[in-house]
Enzyme design. Structure first.
Site, mmCIF file in Angstrom:
data_model
loop_
_atom_site.group_PDB
_atom_site.id
_atom_site.type_symbol
_atom_site.label_atom_id
_atom_site.label_comp_id
_atom_site.label_asym_id
_atom_site.label_seq_id
_atom_site.Cartn_x
_atom_site.Cartn_y
_atom_site.Cartn_z
ATOM 1 N N THR A 199 -58.613 23.079 -23.462
ATOM 2 C CA THR A 199 -57.215 23.499 -23.576
ATOM 3 C C THR A 199 -56.693 23.895 -22.084
ATOM 4 O OG1 THR A 199 -57.503 24.592 -25.734
ATOM 5 C CG2 THR A 199 -55.682 25.597 -24.345
ATOM 6 N N ARG A 227 -55.295 21.595 -39.044
ATOM 7 C CA ARG A 227 -55.758 22.848 -38.566
ATOM 8 C C ARG A 227 -55.078 22.970 -37.109
ATOM 9 N NH1 ARG A 227 -57.965 24.149 -33.110
ATOM 10 N NH2 ARG A 227 -59.384 26.040 -33.184
ATOM 11 N N VAL A 228 -54.461 24.141 -37.064
ATOM 12 C CA VAL A 228 -53.742 24.717 -35.901
ATOM 13 C C VAL A 228 -54.849 25.917 -35.400
ATOM 14 C CG1 VAL A 228 -51.701 25.805 -35.208
ATOM 15 C CG2 VAL A 228 -51.496 23.850 -36.748
ATOM 16 N N GLY A 229 -54.777 25.812 -34.080
ATOM 17 C CA GLY A 229 -55.570 26.866 -33.182
ATOM 18 C C GLY A 229 -54.616 28.116 -32.954
ATOM 19 N N ASP A 230 -55.164 28.658 -31.921
ATOM 20 C CA ASP A 230 -54.617 29.755 -31.445
ATOM 21 C C ASP A 230 -53.154 29.373 -30.113
ATOM 22 O OD1 ASP A 230 -56.590 28.484 -29.775
ATOM 23 O OD2 ASP A 230 -56.637 30.407 -28.205
ATOM 24 N N THR A 250 -58.531 29.880 -23.569
ATOM 25 C CA THR A 250 -59.039 28.593 -23.903
ATOM 26 C C THR A 250 -60.392 29.020 -24.748
ATOM 27 O OG1 THR A 250 -60.290 28.588 -21.780
ATOM 28 C CG2 THR A 250 -57.949 27.394 -21.894
ATOM 29 N N GLY A 251 -60.940 27.954 -25.348
ATOM 30 C CA GLY A 251 -61.980 28.071 -26.376
ATOM 31 C C GLY A 251 -61.668 28.214 -27.815
ATOM 32 N N GLY A 253 -60.460 28.835 -30.896
ATOM 33 C CA GLY A 253 -59.022 29.393 -31.313
ATOM 34 C C GLY A 253 -58.952 30.529 -32.242
HETATM 35 N N1 GLY Z 1 -57.945 27.088 -28.188
HETATM 36 C C1 GLY Z 1 -57.671 25.808 -28.493
HETATM 37 C C2 GLY Z 1 -58.034 25.638 -29.811
HETATM 38 O O1 GLY Z 1 -58.823 26.375 -30.493
HETATM 39 O O2 GLY Z 1 -57.273 24.880 -30.662
#
Ligand code: GLY
Length: 346
Positions: A199, A227-230, A250-251, A253
């Site tokens: 990210t 799927r949607v992350g942070d 980053t990392g 989510g």
């Molecule tokens: N931090 C990016 C994700 O988990 O999608």
């Protein structure tokens, strides 16, 4: 953003902080306020380790007088358009169906506005689309088909975001992911145990102390469709309060979402913490919320997560569970620095 600031907004957001000089030939250029502002802050751009070029570009633009959000988005676009960066935009790793679904969000500090897109397909630069949501709508987040339709209406091209390399990585993962399906293992290939979550989070402050933040990603590789992350979640993937600072992540989510890490890190700075300490404190909160199934045998996290923070004065820092680097440009050249670590090597 430069092109959205009305005269009244511009005066309200920036004039109080003016303490410097107008660049030659730029006087009165309200649509492109190339004004060098001195005294309030040290202009700085901080980002994740894959963003040396983006911090350079962002700071260059800020020093030329660009708005901080314009500068941040122009910075991360370099990586979104780079087919060799498989963590964002074009060339980003796809979901389990082989479809690239992109997430991005941004906050413009001076106007206190936000924009975001989630599960956006076919558009190389989701950070730009998030900025358009901020700029042209009364909403904050658009997702899926609606986000794509919105982007196409502004002239973005619908393109195949898989590169030959990212397609091959996906085919290898699909072939090797399990022994009980009908796909034969690809010989002589190491199964992908580690699932990349690359990210970019980029935060910028200008000399007036005005801040903006942007985060963009292709998300967790091989994720479940949808799927949607942070990253597109304002307050998790990134956050800016123009009175305090900016922060993002980053990392993994899902772990960040559980603590609203962008917002939390800014709140730590509001209470007086340095950017580095704020990032470390957020990581401690993540650990407090982490279930046993996500821990290694030694009790340390079985995933990676980083936070990056920048305050209104231009002070910055970053922290990670384990050794990691970040990119920064504070006017003395773009460089990599080591994140503070919660778990030093044993
Ligand atoms: N931090 C990016 C994700 O988990 O999608």
């Amino acid at each position: 953003m430069t092109d959205t600031l009305s005269r009244r907004t511009f005066i309200g957001a920036g004039a109080a902080a003016l303490a410097g000089s107008v660049l030659p030939g730029q006087a009165g250029a309200l649509e492109s306020p190339a004004i060098v502002l001195r005294g309030a802050a040290r202009p700085t751009a901080i980002s994740s380790a894959n963003s040396l070029a983006p911090v350079s570009r962002a700071l260059e633009l800020v020093l030329q007088g660009s708005d901080t959000l314009d500068a941040a988005v122009e910075g991360v676009k370099i990586q979104e358009l780079d087919p060799k960066d498989n963590s964002v935009g074009y060339g980003g790793l796809p979901n389990e169906d082989g479809v690239v679904q992109l997430d991005a969000s941004c906050v413009h500090g001076p106007t206190r506005r936000a924009g975001a897109v989630g599960s956006l397909e076919g558009i190389k630069t989701p950070s730009e689309v998030a900025k358009l949501v901020l700029k042209y709508t009364n909403h904050i987040m658009l997702v899926g088909e609606g986000a794509k339709k919105f982007a196409l209406s502004y002239g973005f091209q619908d393109e195949d975001l898989l590169t030959p390399e990212s397609r091959q990585l996906w085919l290898t993962w699909r072939a090797n992911r399990g022994g009980s399906d009908d796909w034969l293992d690809v010989p002589d290939k190491t199964p992908m145990v580690v699932r990349p979550t690359g990210t970019i989070n980029l935060n910028v402050v200008n000399a007036a102390g005005d801040l903006s933040s942007v985060t963009t990603t292709s998300g967790l590789a091989w994720k479940i469709n949808g799927r949607v992350g942070d990253s597109p979640i304002v307050g998790a993937g990134q956050y800016t309060d123009n009175d305090v600072g900016s922060a993002g992540s980053t990392g993994r989510g899902e772990s960040n979402i559980m603590v609203c890490g962008g917002f939390l890190t800014v709140e730590h700075m509001r209470r007086g913490m340095s950017p580095t300490d704020a990032c470390l404190e957020t990581l401690r909160r993540v650990m407090a919320m982490t279930p046993p199934r996500l821990l290694r045998e030694d009790g340390r996290p079985a995933f990676s997560l980083q936070f990056y923070a920048l305050n209104k004065k231009g002070e910055y820092g970053a922290a990670s569970f384990f050794r990691a680097r970040y990119a920064v440009h504070d006017g003395s050249g773009a460089s990599f620095k080591d994140c503070a670590v919660l778990y030093p090597p044993k």
